[in-house]
Design an enzyme around this catalytic site. Structure first.
Site, PDB file in Angstrom:
ATOM      1  CD  GLU A  51     -18.277  29.285  -1.884  1.00 18.20           C
ATOM      2  OE1 GLU A  51     -18.221  29.665  -0.620  1.00 18.20           O
ATOM      3  OE2 GLU A  51     -17.516  28.656  -2.316  1.00 18.20           O
ATOM      4  CG  PHE A 113     -15.043  15.062  -1.659  1.00 15.63           C
ATOM      5  CD1 PHE A 113     -14.870  15.089  -0.306  1.00 15.63           C
ATOM      6  CD2 PHE A 113     -14.501  15.940  -2.617  1.00 15.63           C
ATOM      7  CE1 PHE A 113     -14.111  16.264   0.139  1.00 15.63           C
ATOM      8  CE2 PHE A 113     -13.515  16.884  -2.130  1.00 15.63           C
ATOM      9  CZ  PHE A 113     -13.551  17.011  -0.851  1.00 15.63           C
ATOM     10  CD  GLN A 114     -15.602  19.925  -2.140  1.00 18.46           C
ATOM     11  OE1 GLN A 114     -15.338  20.124  -3.532  1.00 18.46           O
ATOM     12  NE2 GLN A 114     -15.326  20.565  -1.205  1.00 18.46           N
ATOM     13  CE  LYS A 163     -14.069  17.391 -13.328  1.00 13.46           C
ATOM     14  NZ  LYS A 163     -13.078  18.305 -12.581  1.00 13.46           N
ATOM     15  CG  MET A 485     -34.771  45.900  14.527  1.00 12.69           C
ATOM     16  SD  MET A 485     -35.389  47.760  14.836  1.00 12.69           S
ATOM     17  CE  MET A 485     -35.509  48.344  13.000  1.00 12.69           C
TER      18      MET A 485
HETATM   19  C1  TPP Z   1     -28.613  36.893   8.878  1.00 10.74           C
HETATM   20  C2  TPP Z   1     -29.275  37.551   9.946  1.00 10.74           C
HETATM   21  N1  TPP Z   1     -29.309  37.008  11.309  1.00 10.74           N
HETATM   22  C3  TPP Z   1     -30.022  37.584  12.372  1.00 10.74           C
HETATM   23  C4  TPP Z   1     -30.968  38.524  11.778  1.00 10.74           C
HETATM   24  C5  TPP Z   1     -31.959  39.252  12.823  1.00 10.74           C
HETATM   25  N2  TPP Z   1     -31.691  40.578  13.098  1.00 10.74           N
HETATM   26  C6  TPP Z   1     -32.485  41.611  12.569  1.00 10.74           C
HETATM   27  S1  TPP Z   1     -31.703  43.029  12.825  1.00 10.74           S
HETATM   28  C7  TPP Z   1     -30.451  42.637  14.056  1.00 10.74           C
HETATM   29  C8  TPP Z   1     -29.501  43.453  14.344  1.00 10.74           C
HETATM   30  C9  TPP Z   1     -28.365  44.155  13.229  1.00 10.74           C
HETATM   31  O1  TPP Z   1     -27.458  44.580  13.972  1.00 10.74           O
HETATM   32  P1  TPP Z   1     -26.729  45.858  13.244  1.00 10.74           P
HETATM   33  O2  TPP Z   1     -25.980  45.007  12.143  1.00 10.74           O
HETATM   34  O3  TPP Z   1     -25.565  46.228  14.442  1.00 10.74           O
HETATM   35  O4  TPP Z   1     -27.447  46.895  12.882  1.00 10.74           O
HETATM   36  P2  TPP Z   1     -28.207  47.789  13.726  1.00 10.74           P
HETATM   37  O5  TPP Z   1     -29.691  47.559  14.073  1.00 10.74           O
HETATM   38  O6  TPP Z   1     -27.261  47.930  15.207  1.00 10.74           O
HETATM   39  O7  TPP Z   1     -28.274  49.127  12.946  1.00 10.74           O
HETATM   40  C10 TPP Z   1     -30.626  41.196  13.913  1.00 10.74           C
HETATM   41  C11 TPP Z   1     -29.690  40.091  14.763  1.00 10.74           C
HETATM   42  C12 TPP Z   1     -31.223  39.108  10.638  1.00 10.74           C
HETATM   43  N3  TPP Z   1     -31.970  39.954  10.331  1.00 10.74           N
HETATM   44  N4  TPP Z   1     -30.207  38.504   9.664  1.00 10.74           N
END
Ligand code: TPP
Ligand code: MG
Lengths: 592, 174
Positions: A51, A113-114, A163, A485
């Site tokens: 979803e 439920f749900q 529903k 990052m």
């Molecule tokens: C759902 C979610 N969880 C955690 C984060 C924190 N976060 C920001 S950037 C990042 C790393 C992303 O890794 P990747 O997709 O490999 O991208 P890269 O920075 O390596 O290009 C994280 C964990 C986020 N922005 N969104």
């Protein structure tokens, strides 16, 4: 008048709204709606595999077309799975209408439920939401939901349908007009304020236009361009604003903020007037507030202050005190402003010559750059080549992290709705389903998700959706084997302690693609990048590309979170000692 | 926004809202999610049963108060918002308080005397306690509570403030 069942009224309303595409996932609470769907061949339903994917796809459709995106899910877990998607759309003002099934009204509150109180759960992350109590209210509620989602500052609206309301019967009449007595989105700016803004612009010696996603939403990009060109005023855009002004325009300074260009951040620091349009002075843009745009905000330094045009009054003077607030539709306000400006006798070019020369100098001092390598693929190089090979025409979606920032910096967006990214919430896993939505909304376009290896795995299940409907999206995974990052922050501010960011244990993305019957490729040699991209853009089907990139590349420039814009880092600190200095710049530990 | 302590003002805001379920939750949710102060909130139906009137007493830096009003206006179910304090118009505000106080021995006469001074009413009597009803503006209520403290206040219930503009001006739907 004809009596219709709730599930018929539902689809009739969608037809009336001009909806021809919905994303969804069925379940018990909405099974009658799905049963009825077969009688509506005009409406295409795309079954996602989660979803969250459905809502992001609807969001990607909305952002890329300007039309509302629609998602339908079942009650309980179906509904709760939409929350991240809804919050993502909310933060970026995207018109998405989400329909959730609900347990029968008599069971509400019984822990049936749900059952989930999805109206309660999404209250803070929707523009508005509804629980429909009776079949006779269904048509009016759906009408209002679309109206609210798409007008004023757009945003997601959720409609929860029990529903018994779905299977109940009522006379069907689609209301022509909507009247909601507490909702009057303002459109026309105050002429007096607009005149005042024009007069301020005429006095400015070092003005800058700072524009955001609001320009794209309002469709005010042409007016923005006219304003910049008429008055010889440079333009910087937020992440959400990219595409709102041509990326290759001589007056464009690039993106500003945490990962903004040197010239854009210097310009904001040194200007004497800010014309903010559809932007909200987000902390990722301003950095440390007291150090933000100090010259423009200081009268003693000749600062003329801030003009702020926004459709949402709450965006104005929220973080930064504004001198000339103008509430209304950006396109409408800018055209009125242009009228005033055209009548003025100002030598714009002469008045801004020194300022523009200074900007040019800053830009040539520190242009966007990276060091090319023959041994390992630099992610920036991939984006740069992608820009060239696609001639800047592709629709780009992104995930979140370094991939997102490189896509923002190294691709130049020509037009609005060409760059689709989760700016406000920063949702990893957004880009891939958003690309699906964007592709379905723009069948002719080349749609590419610039992904990270971490983010892509957050909605990787949508490969099945791509396979089922032959959706020809391309995914370029900038695979650094890291939550890049976060690793960058750890490198710069936490002594290279890479706590829980190494994700090099990962699937073989090529094989994963193939397992879904989708083409997968891997490129590892810098020499292969350009020829591969050239062939990629000719491929008519979905393609997943695992681009193995330098594991420890960083995004620069960077203004550490909470630091002043003047503390911008242009490169890695050269010595350990510089690294120590750096850590002191980090007064607030914002999330990355 | 981070603000220093000085410059904090207390404002009374009047609202007309849809008389529908969930509206209170939206308003309470707004105050909690944005970390706005809420000193009192009272709500009741108006002459038009589809509309409720709410009075909120809040405090903050002027910029925050401005945001609160704008944020309230942004809610779809909120029809009208007037910051009564900010309008500079005169308004009447009242609050009612019910106090259960000790009424044994000396305290009995004292409690009666204070009630009288504040033109309050004793609405329940037992050998040990009185329930006293006092209506007034914030200053009066506060003074009454202070004076009754020595008697021993066992319970204190306040309605929250209600307010209306003086003179012919009134809060209208449109
Ligand atoms: C759902 C979610 N969880 C955690 C984060 C924190 N976060 C920001 S950037 C990042 C790393 C992303 O890794 P990747 O997709 O490999 O991208 P890269 O920075 O390596 O290009 C994280 C964990 C986020 N922005 N969104
Ligand atoms: Mg990564």
């Amino acid at each position: 008048m004809a009596k219709l069942k709730g599930y018929q009224i539902f689809w009739e309303c969608l037809l009336k709204e001009g909806v021809d595409l919905v994303f969804g996932y069925p379940g018990g609470a909405v099974i009658n709606i799905y049963d009825e769907l077969v009688n509506y061949p005009q409406i295409r339903h795309v079954l996602t595999r989660h979803e969250q994917g459905a809502v992001h796809a609807a969001d990607g459709y909305a952002r890329s077309t300007g039309r509302p995106g629609v998602a339908i899910v079942t009650s309980g877990p179906g509904a709760t799975n939409t929350v991240t998607g809804i919050a993502t759309a909310y933060m970026d003002s995207s018109p998405v209408v989400v329909f959730t099934g609900q347990v029968p009204t008599i069971l509400i509150g019984n822990d049936a439920f749900q059952e989930a109180d999805i109206v309660g759960i999404t209250r803070p992350c929707t523009k508005h939401n509804f629980l429909v109590k009776s079949t006779k209210d269904l048509a009016r509620t759906i009408r209002e939901a679309f109206y609210i989602a798409t007008t004023g500052r757009p945003g997601p609206v959720l409609v929860d349908i029990p529903k018994d309301v779905i299977v109940g019967e009522a006379e069907f009449e689609y209301p022509e007009k909507v009247h909601i007595r507490g909702y009057h989105p303002s459109t026309r700016g105050h002429p007096q304020q607009i005149r005042k803004a024009a007069q301020l612009m005429a006095r400015a010696k070092r003005p800058i236009i700072y524009a955001g996603g609001g320009v794209i939403i309002a469709g005010a990009h042409q007016e923005l361009r006219q304003l910049a060109e008429l008055t010889h005023t440079p333009v910087t855009l937020t992440l959400m604003g990219l595409g709102g002004f041509p990326g290759d325009h001589p007056l464009f300074l690039g993106m500003l903020g945490m990962h903004g260009t040197y010239v854009a951040n210097m310009a904001i620091s040194h200007c004497d007037l800010i014309v903010a349009i559809g932007a909200r002075f987000d902390d990722r843009v301003t950095g440390k507030l007291d150090a933000f745009a100090t010259r423009a905000r200081d009268e003693r330094e000749g600062g003329l202050g801030i003009i702020h045009i926004d459709v949402d009054p709450t965006s104005i003077s929220k973080n930064v005190k504004v001198n000339v607030p103008i509430v209304g539709d950006a396109g409408n306000i800018l055209s009125q402003m242009l009228e005033f400006l055209k009548e003025m006798d100002v030598d714009w070019e002469g008045q801004h010559r020194d300022w523009l020369a200074r900007l040019k100098e800053w830009d040539s001092q520190h242009p966007l750059q990276y060091t090319y390598s023959e041994k390992v693929i630099k992610p920036q190089y991939v984006i740069e080549k992608l820009y060239e090979v696609t001639q800047g025409e592709a629709v780009i979606t992104t995930e979140v992290g370094q991939n997102q920032m490189w896509a923002a910096l190294f691709y130049r967006y020509k037009r609005p709705r060409q760059f689709i990214t989760s700016g406000g919430l920063g949702t990893m896993g957004f880009g891939f389903p958003a690309a699906i939505g964007a592709q379905l909304g723009n069948p002719e376009a080349l749609v590419i998700d610039i992904a990270g290896d971490g983010s892509f795995q957050m909605n990787i299940q949508e490969l099945a959706t791509v396979a089922q409907y032959d959706i020809p999206v391309k995914v370029l995974i900038l695979n650094n084997g890291f939550l890049g990052m976060v690793r960058q922050w750890q490198e710069l501010f936490f002594d290279r302690k890479y706590s829980q960011t190494d994700i090099s244990v990962q699937p073989d993305f090529v094989k994963v693609a193939e397992a879904y019957g989708i083409k997968g490729y891997r490129i590892e040699d810098p020499k292969d990048v350009e020829p591969f991209l050239k062939s990629l853009v000719k491929m008519k089907e979905a393609v997943i590309v695992d681009v193995v990139v330098d594991r420890e590349e960083c995004v620069f420039p960077m203004v550490p979170a909470g630091a002043a814009v003047s503390n911008m880092l242009l490169d890695r600190p050269a010595t350990e000692k510089n690294g120590e200095e750096l850590k002191r710049l980090l007064p607030l530990n914002f999330p990355s | 926004m981070v603000h220093e302590d000085h410059g904090i003002q207390r404002h009374t805001i009047a609202l007309l809202v849809e008389n529908k379920p969930g509206v209170m939750a939206r308003i309470a949710g707004l105050f909690s999610s944005k970390d706005y102060n809420i000193h009192s909130l009272s709500v009741g139906e108006t002459m038009d049963p589809s509309v409720s009137r709410m009075t909120i007493v809040t405090s903050g830096h002027p910029l925050v108060l401005e945001q609160i009003v704008k944020q309230l206006r942004r809610l779809i179910d909120v029809i009208k918002v007037v910051d009564l304090t900010a309008t500079g118009e005169k308004f009447v505000d009242r609050e009612m308080v019910l106090l259960k106080v000790n009424a044994k021995g000396e305290a009995r006469a004292e409690a009666m005397r204070i009630t009288d001074i504040f033109r309050g009413k004793i609405v329940d009597v037992s050998p040990e306690t009185f329930v006293i009803e006092i209506t007034g503006d914030e200053g009066k209520i506060q003074a009454a509570i202070e004076l009754l403290k020595p008697c021993g206040i066992r319970e204190l219930v306040r309605t929250g403030k209600v307010a209306v503009m003086r003179g012919p001006k009134s809060l209208k739907l449109a």
